[in-house]
Design an enzyme around this catalytic site. Structure first.
Site, PDB file in Angstrom:
ATOM      1  N   CYS A  68       0.832  -1.210   0.000  1.00  0.00           N
ATOM      2  CA  CYS A  68       0.000   0.000   0.000  1.00  0.00           C
ATOM      3  C   CYS A  68       0.868   1.263   0.000  1.00  0.00           C
ATOM      4  O   CYS A  68       0.480   2.292  -0.554  1.00  0.00           O
ATOM      5  CB  CYS A  68      -0.959  -0.009   1.191  1.00  0.00           C
ATOM      6  SG  CYS A  68      -0.172  -0.362   2.771  1.00  0.00           S
ATOM      7  N   HIS A  79      -1.532   0.826   7.717  1.00  0.00           N
ATOM      8  CA  HIS A  79      -1.978   0.920   6.326  1.00  0.00           C
ATOM      9  C   HIS A  79      -1.709   2.334   5.824  1.00  0.00           C
ATOM     10  O   HIS A  79      -1.899   3.322   6.542  1.00  0.00           O
ATOM     11  CB  HIS A  79      -3.474   0.590   6.244  1.00  0.00           C
ATOM     12  CG  HIS A  79      -4.003   0.574   4.855  1.00  0.00           C
ATOM     13  ND1 HIS A  79      -3.499  -0.237   3.867  1.00  0.00           N
ATOM     14  CD2 HIS A  79      -5.005   1.306   4.268  1.00  0.00           C
ATOM     15  CE1 HIS A  79      -4.158  -0.025   2.736  1.00  0.00           C
ATOM     16  NE2 HIS A  79      -5.088   0.895   2.959  1.00  0.00           N
TER      17      HIS A  79
END
EC number: 3.4.19.12
Length: 976
Positions: free
Chosen positions: A54, A309
Site C-alpha cells: 500500500c 496501512h
C-alpha cells in the site's frame, strides 16, 4: 422448519426451501457482475495491494498526478516506441517493460486510459525487487526511488526528460558554520529532494521548519576546527535555504528510533498545517515567489511503526478536487475540500491520547500524516498530458483483454443460470416423490449426500454409504440417524444419474448388530443395580471351596472397567467397517493398539502370572462367592477364572526360590569383593600419579567407570547387577595404544582413570575378566635428579589418536547447540568479578548413585559386559571412547555467578548480533551501545558466529555499555 435428525423419515429442513417457489436468477451462480470491475466515468484508476504494498501505491498515485513528471516520462524513449517507429506491429507480441522508466510509463498510461477499475502493479514492484509480503519504510522508499529515477533519466538526451526530477523536486541549502573567534564563515552546499522535519515537541508545521533552520552552538567536545585560527573554536551552525523546487516534499519524522527498546516507534502527535504555505520568511533571498499550495497528504493509519496501512489524499491539478486513494478504492471528496477527519479516528485509542486541536479555515491537523506535498502557486493553466501512440496501443490491447474477460464472465453467468433452472425443475419434481409411501419399497441414503444434492454451490459427487456400514457389511443401527429413507423411484434416479454405493435397500439393516446393541444397552442400564448387589455379596465370608480368586485391583475398579468395556464395544461397532472404510493397514494398526489397551485393562488379569497361571502373591487377590463371580462374568465373559482350590503357578515358585538364592549369592559375592579390594573401595587408599608412592615402581590402570559400577554393586548387591569384567578397551585407541599422556593423567584426565596397587591388581585379575592390561612403570637411576625420572606405559601412547582426541574435544567446544555463557557488566571500567576456577568433581555420593540406578532395566554400559554368563571381549572404537568420556564420567564445571552477571543460553552457530539482542533484553542496553570482550579480545564482527569467535560453554563475556550521548559530534566542512 428444522429437520428431525434422529428420524430417517423426516425430509424437511434439509435444504429444499432454496428450490421450492420462485427463484431469482442471480442465486444460480456465484460470479460477480463483471461490470462492477469497470472504471466509472471521470473516475481515477486504483492499484491492487499485492500483500503489503500500500505504501508503493500511495506514491505511484501522487507521482501520477504530477503532470510535469508524467509528461516527461511519456517523452522518454523505450524499446516499444522504437519498435513502433520502425513499423513493427505490437499486436502480435506481448509487451514486457525492461527498465524502471518503461514500467512507470506503462503503469501511468494504464492509470490514465484503462477501462479497468483498478490495475495490477506487480510488474513494477517485481522490477524494483520489493518483498510484497513485508511493509517497508515509506519515507526511505520515496528517497531511494527518486534517486534511482534521477540516475536512470540522467542518461537521456532530451533535457526536459533528463532534468525533470531536479526541476520538480530538487532544492538547495547550505550548512553555514561561523567561527566565534575570527568570524570566518564556511559553507557546505547540499541538494535536497525533501526536508526532514522533526515533529517532537511541536504543534504546527511552521514550528518544525523553524527548528530545522535553527542556529546551533558548537561548544565543548563539539567545537569546530577553524581553518583560519588553525585550532578548535566555539562556533555556530545553521541551515540556510537557497532555492526551493516546484514540488516541495516535507517529510514529517513520525517514525523515530527508540534507544531504550532498540526499535522504531511512531509519534502519534497532532501537527497543524495550512493549505497555503508561504516559505519566504524562511529563505535567505527574499525576492522570489515562494507561496505554495497543498497538493497531497500521505497518511499512515495505525499506532505501530511496523504495521498499519498507507493511504493518500491527492488534489487533481486539473479540477482542483481532492481524492482519497486507498489501493483499489478511490473516493472523491465533497466540495473540493480536503477531509482528514475519518482518517484521524481510525488510530487505536490510548489513555494518554491528546485531544484533536481546533483547526481554522484553510488549515488541517493530523496525527497520522507523515508526508506533506506542496506545489508552487502559479497562474498558468495546468498541462494536458496525452498518452503517446505506442503506449495507447498497449493500453487498447489491455482494454481488449478486459472486454474479453467481461464477456467470458457474462457467458459463464448465463450458463450457470441455465444449469440452475434445469436443477430447479429436477428438485421440484423429485422432492415431491422423495418420501417412501407405506408398504412401498425404499432405500436408505446418506443425509449428508442429500444436503449436498440440494446445495446449489457444490455439484454432488457419487453416493458413498461406506461410512454407515457395520463390520458385517450391512447398515449399522447406530448410523440410522445419519440416513434418510427415500422412495425406490428417487433412489433409482440418483444411482443412475450420480452413481456410487453400496445400495442400502429395505433389507440392509443388520440384525446381528441390533441384537448386540440391545445386550449392551441392557447391561448399561443394569450396571448400577448389579454394582450394589456385588458390593453386598463381597461382604459375605466364603466357606469351603465354592469361591473364586479375583484381583483386588480388579474389584476396586470393576464398575469403571465394565463401563469402559461397554463403551468400547459401542465404538468398535461404529468403526469396524472392515476394508470398506479407509486404509486397511491403518485399521490393522489401530486394532493392534486397541488390543494392547484391552490387555492392560482386562478384568482379573492382574492376578495372572507371566506363564498364564495364578500368581503366587496372595496379597494381590481375594476369594469371592460363586454368586458374585457369576454377576461379574456377565460383564467380563472372557475374564480368567481361578477357583479358590486352584494351585499357584509352579514355575513362579521355582523362580522365586532361585531369586532368593541369587540375592544371597550376590550379597556374599559383594562382601567378599569389598573385603578383598578395600583400597579400591576407598579413594583415600588409592595411589596418585602426582605424588608417586615410593614403595613401588609399577601401578596399574582401570577406567573410573568400572570403579563406579563396581562400588554401586558392592553397596547394593540386591538391586544392581554384579560386574564381571574390566573394560579397559575404552581407554585405548583402535590401534591398541593408550589415549593419555602421563602429564594428562596427573591433571585433566585424572578423573577418567583409577590407579591400582600391584597386589590389588592380582586380586582383580582373579575376580574379573580383564580385556587389556594397562601399566605405568617408573624408571629412576640411583642418585639421579628426580626430574630425570622416566614414566613409561604399556601399551605405549598412540600420538595420532591422542591428537585426534584433542581436536575432537576442541571441536565439541565450538559446535554446541545449547550452552550457558555468562555476561558480566563492567561499571566504570572496573571488573568486580572474582575469578572462579572450574571445579572438576567426580561424585560417588548416594544421590548420584540413585540417579544412575534409575536406568531402564537391561541397559548396560557398552564398554564391558555385566552379564553373569561368559565374558565377551568387545571392540570399542575411538568414537565410543569419546561417548564414554561424555557419559561415563560426570564433570562439574559449574561457574560461580557473581553480582552484575547474567547467564544466557546460546548456540555456537548463532551470530554476535543475535547475542547482542539477547543482552539488550537482559541488561536494557541497545546493541550499538554494547562493547563486548572475552579474555581481553574485543568482539566486534556482528556477522561472525560465537563458535568462530572462541566463545565456548561457561565462557564469561565482559560488557561495557556506552551511555547515550545527547549531542552529536561536530561535523567538519567536508562531511555532512
Amino acid at each position: 422448519r428444522r429437520n428431525c435428525r434422529g428420524n430417517p423419515n423426516c425430509l424437511v429442513g434439509i435444504g429444499e426451501h432454496v428450490w421450492l417457489g420462485e427463484i431469482d436468477e442471480n442465486s444460480f451462480h456465484n460470479i460477480d457482475d463483471p461490470n462492477c470491475e469497470r472504471r466509472k466515468k471521470n473516475a481515477f484508476v486504483g492499484l491492487t495491494n499485492l500483500g503489503a504494498t500500500c505504501y508503493v501505491n500511495t506514491f505511484l498515485q501522487m507521482w501520477f498526478l504530477n503532470l510535469e513528471l508524467r509528461q516527461a516520462l511519456y517523452l522518454c524513449p523505450s524499446t516499444c516506441s522504437e519498435r513502433a517507429a520502425g513499423g513493427d506491429d505490437l499486436k502480435d507480441k506481448d509487451y514486457e517493460p525492461q527498465t524502471i522508466c518503461e514500467h512507470l510509463q506503462y503503469l501511468f498510461a494504464l492509470l490514465q486510459n484503462s477501462k479497468r477499475r483498478y490495475i495490477d502493479p506487480s510488474g513494477f514492484v517485481k522490477a524494483l525487487g520489493l518483498d510484497t509480503g513485508q511493509q517497508q519504510d515509506a519515507q526511505e522508499f520515496s528517497k531511494l526511488f527518486m534517486s534511482l529515477l534521477e540516475d536512470t533519466l540522467s542518461k537521456q538526451k532530451n533535457p526536459d526528460v533528463r532534468n525533470i526530477v531536479q526541476k520538480q523536486f530538487c532544492g538547495e541549502y547550505a550548512y553555514v558554520t561561523v567561527c566565534n573567534q575570527c568570524g570566518r564563515e564556511s559553507k557546505l552546499m547540499s541538494k535536497f529532494y525533501e526536508l526532514e522535519l522533526n515533529i517532537q515537541g511541536h504543534k504546527q508545521l511552521t514550528d518544525c521548519i523553524t527548528e530545522f533552520l535553527k542556529e546551533e552552538k558548537l561548544e565543548g567536545d563539539n567545537r569546530y576546527f577553524c581553518e583560519t585560527c588553525q585550532s578548535k573554536q566555539n562556533a555556530t551552525r545553521k541551515i540556510r535555504l537557497l532555492s526551493l523546487p516546484c514540488t516541495l516534499n516535507l517529510q514529517l519524522m513520525r517514525f523515530v528510533f527508540d534507544r531504550q527498546t532498540g526499535h522504531k516507534k511512531k509519534l502519534n502527535t497532532y501537527i497543524g498545517f495550512s493549505e497555503v504555505l508561504d516559505m519566504e520568511p524562511f529563505m535567505e533571498q527574499k525576492n522570489g515567489v515562494y507561496v505554495y499550495e497543498l497538493s497531497a497528504v500521505l497518511i499512515h493509519r495505525g499506532v505501530s511503526a511496523y504495521s498499519g496501512h498507507y493511504i493518500a489524499h491527492v488534489k487533481d491539478p486539473q479540477t482542483g478536487e481532492w481524492y482519497k486513494f486507498n489501493d483499489e478504492d478511490i473516493e472523491k471528496m465533497e466540495g473540493k475540500k480536503l477531509q482528514l477527519g475519518i482518517e484521524e479516528d481510525l488510530a487505536e485509542p490510548s489513555k494518554s491520547q491528546t485531544r484533536k486541536p481546533k483547526c481554522g479555515k484553510g488549515t488541517h491537523c493530523s496525527r497520522n500524516a507523515y508526508m506533506l506535498v506542496y506545489r508552487l502557486q502559479t497562474q498558468e493553466k495546468s498541462l494536458t498530458v496525452e498518452v503517446p501512440a505506442f503506449l495507447q496501443e498497449l493500453v487498447e490491447r489491455d482494454n481488449c483483454k478486459f472486454e474479453e474477460w467481461c464477456n467470458e464472465m457474462a457467458e459463464m453467468r448465463k450458463q450457470s443460470v441455465a444449469r440452475g433452472k434445469i436443477k430447479h425443475e429436477e428438485v421440484k419434481e423429485l422432492y415431491k416423490r422423495l418420501p417412501a409411501e407405506a408398504g412401498s419399497p425404499y432405500d436408505f441414503i446418506s443425509l449428508e449426500w442429500l444436503q449436498k444434492w440440494l446445495d446449489e454451490s457444490t455439484p454432488p459427487k457419487p453416493i458413498d454409504n461406506t461410512a454407515c456400514l457395520c463390520s458385517h457389511g450391512k447398515l449399522h443401527p447406530d448410523k440410522i440417524s445419519m440416513m434418510k429413507r427415500i422412495s425406490e423411484y428417487v433412489a433409482d434416479f440418483f444411482y443412475r444419474r450420480y452413481g456410487g454405493g453400496p445400495r442400502l435397500n429395505m433389507k440392509a439393516l443388520c440384525k446381528d448388530c441390533v441384537v448386540e446393541r440391545c445386550r449392551i444397552l441392557r447391561l448399561k442400564n443394569r450396571l448400577n443395580e448389579d454394582y450394589k448387589t456385588v458390593t453386598n455379596l463381597l461382604k459375605i465370608t466364603v466357606k469351603g471351596n465354592d469361591g473364586f480368586w479375583v484381583g483386588k485391583a480388579s474389584l476396586r475398579s470393576w464398575r469403571q472397567l465394565a463401563l469402559e468395556q461397554l463403551n468400547e464395544q459401542d465404538e468398535d461397532a461404529e468403526h469396524s467397517n472392515g476394508k470398506m472404510n479407509g486404509n486397511a493397514q491403518n485399521k490393522d494398526e489401530s486394532n493392534e493398539e486397541k488390543r494392547e489397551e484391552e490387555e492392560e485393562l482386562n478384568f482379573n488379569e492382574d492376578i495372572v502370572c507371566p506363564h498364564g497361571d495364578l500368581c503366587i502373591s496372595e496379597n494381590e487377590r481375594r476369594v469371592v462367592s460363586k454368586e458374585a463371580w457369576e454377576k461379574l462374568k456377565q460383564y467380563f465373559p472372557k475374564a480368567p477364572e481361578f477357583p479358590n482350590n486352584k494351585e499357584c503357578c509352579s514355575q513362579c515358585k521355582i523362580l522365586e526360590r532361585e531369586g532368593e538364592e541369587n540375592e544371597a549369592l550376590h550379597k556374599m559375592m559383594a562382601s567378599e569383593q569389598k573385603t578383598s579390594l578395600q583400597n579400591l573401595f576407598h579413594d583415600k587408599c588409592r595411589p596418585c600419579l602426582g605424588t608417586w608412592p615410593q614403595e613401588t615402581d609399577e601401578l596399574y590402570i582401570v577406567s573410573q567407570f568400572f570403579v563406579e559400577e563396581w562400588r554401586k554393586f558392592v553397596r547394593r548387591p540386591t538391586r544392581c547387577s554384579p560386574v564381571s569384567s574390566v573394560g579397559n578397551s575404552a581407554l585405548l585407541c583402535p590401534h591398541g595404544g593408550l589415549m593419555f599422556t602421563y602429564a594428562s593423567m596427573t591433571k585433566e584426565d585424572s578423573k577418567l582413570i583409577a590407579l591400582i596397587w600391584p597386589s590389588e591388581w592380582e586380586r582383580i585379575q582373579k575376580l574379573f575378566v580383564v580385556d587389556h592390561v594397562i601399566k605405568i612403570t617408573r624408571t629412576q637411576a640411583a642418585g639421579a635428579d628426580p626430574e630425570s625420572t622416566l614414566y613409561t606405559s604399556e601399551p605405549q601412547l598412540c600420538p595420532e589418536c591422542r591428537e585426534g582426541l584433542l581436536c575432537q574435544q576442541q571441536r565439541d567446544l565450538r559446535e554446541y547447540t545449547q550452552a550457558t555463557i555468562y555476561i558480566h557488566k563492567v561499571v566504570d571500567n572496573k571488573k568486580v568479578m572474582k575469578d572462579a576456577a572450574p571445579e572438576l568433581n567426580v561424585s560417588s555420593s548416594e544421590a548420584e548413585e540413585e540417579r544412575e540406578e534409575n536406568k531402564p532395566e537391561g541397559e548396560q554400559d557398552p564398554d564391558f559386559n555385566q552379564s553373569n554368563g561368559g565374558a565377551k571381549r568387545q571392540k570399542v572404537s575411538h568414537q565410543s571412547y569419546v561417548t564414554y568420556q561424555k557419559q561415563g564420567i560426570r564433570r562439574s564445571t559449574r561457574h560461580r555467578k557473581v553480582r552484575g552477571e547474567k547467564a544466557l543460553l546460546v548456540s555456537a552457530s548463532q551470530t554476535l548480533k543475535d547475542l547482542k539482542i539477547q543482552i539488550m533484553h537482559a541488561f536494557s542496553v541497545a546493541p550499538f551501545d554494547q562493547n563486548l570482550s572475552i579474555d581481553g579480545k574485543i568482539l566486534s564482527d556482528d556477522t561472525a558466529t560465537l563458535g568462530s569467535l572462541g566463545v565456548i560453554p561457561e565462557s564469561v563475556i565482559l560488557l561495557r555499555a556506552d551511555e547515550p550521548i545527547a549531542d552529536y559530534a561536530a561535523m567538519d566542512d567536508v562531511m555532512q
